[in-house]
Write a protein that holds these residues in place. Structure first.
Motif, PDB file in Angstrom:
ATOM      1  N   VAL A 209     -33.372 -58.629 -12.499  1.00 21.40           N
ATOM      2  CA  VAL A 209     -32.185 -58.542 -11.657  1.00 21.40           C
ATOM      3  C   VAL A 209     -31.218 -57.534 -12.259  1.00 21.40           C
ATOM      4  CG1 VAL A 209     -30.228 -59.843 -10.725  1.00 21.40           C
ATOM      5  CG2 VAL A 209     -32.490 -60.906 -10.851  1.00 21.40           C
TER       6      VAL A 209
ATOM      7  N   LYS B 261     -27.344 -55.956 -11.142  1.00 22.33           N
ATOM      8  CA  LYS B 261     -26.200 -56.025 -10.225  1.00 22.33           C
ATOM      9  C   LYS B 261     -26.394 -57.102  -9.155  1.00 22.33           C
ATOM     10  CE  LYS B 261     -25.020 -51.210 -10.948  1.00 22.33           C
ATOM     11  NZ  LYS B 261     -24.876 -49.885 -10.375  1.00 22.33           N
ATOM     12  N   GLY B 262     -26.991 -58.217  -9.542  1.00 19.34           N
ATOM     13  CA  GLY B 262     -27.144 -59.360  -8.659  1.00 19.34           C
ATOM     14  C   GLY B 262     -28.274 -59.272  -7.647  1.00 19.34           C
TER      15      GLY B 262
END
Length: 178
Positions: A87, A89-90
């Motif tokens: 993952v 940045k989300g």
């Protein structure tokens, strides 16, 4: 045709022959699916510097009807572990966006059937990458074999990089193309 374990044990010459003997792929059979990828044919030291496994996705864009996709970096947990996306940045760490097109009759290495992953939507040298892919078993898209080369217009530069794609299931998340 070859099994997964057969392909994993092949040297580059056998991978090239298997690719030439591969079967056509109905592009609709790839719609909204994801595959676990295993890089083949590269020296072990290079794989240690980069990665051995990855995820490759296929998404039919409902707006344009185009089949497109992207690669996803995954945790390196071994060849039999399910893909777990890294993952950033989300969101899943995607890279190498591409479109899937018919294989050109000018395809190198005598690959006559299959599809072509075309990275021209990318920038820089990546936009010149091409990956012919074939089905290992006629009528099935569960196990695919691919190879990478650079398309420089007047010249096609081969790479030693092959990859095996194992169908994992339906696409879990669509990411934007840029």
């Amino acid at each position: 045709m070859a099994s997964r374990d057969d392909v994993l044990s092949m040297k580059r010459g056998a991978l090239a022959a298997t690719l030439r003997q591969g079967h056509a792929i109905d592009p609709r059979a790839l719609d909204d699916s994801q595959y676990r990828g295993i890089r083949l044919g590269l020296p072990a030291w290079l794989e240690r510097l980069t990665w051995k496994t990855f995820q490759k996705t296929f998404h039919r864009d409902p707006r344009t009807g185009e089949l497109r996709g992207w690669n996803v970096r995954v945790e390196q947990q071994g060849l039999d572990a399910p893909s777990v996306a890294k993952v950033r940045k989300g969101a899943p760490w995607s890279f190498g966006h591409y479109r899937v097109v018919e294989l050109s009759p000018r395809s190198p290495r005598g690959i006559a059937r299959g599809l072509l992953i075309d990275y021209s939507p990318e920038r820089g040298l990546m936009s010149r990458m091409r990956d012919p892919i074939v089905a290992l078993h006629e009528g099935s898209v569960d196990l695919l074999l691919g190879w990478s080369y650079l398309d420089l217009g007047f010249w096609r530069m081969p790479t030693p990089s092959y990859f095996l794609l194992e169908r994992e299931g339906p696409l879990e998340q669509v990411v934007s193309s840029g």
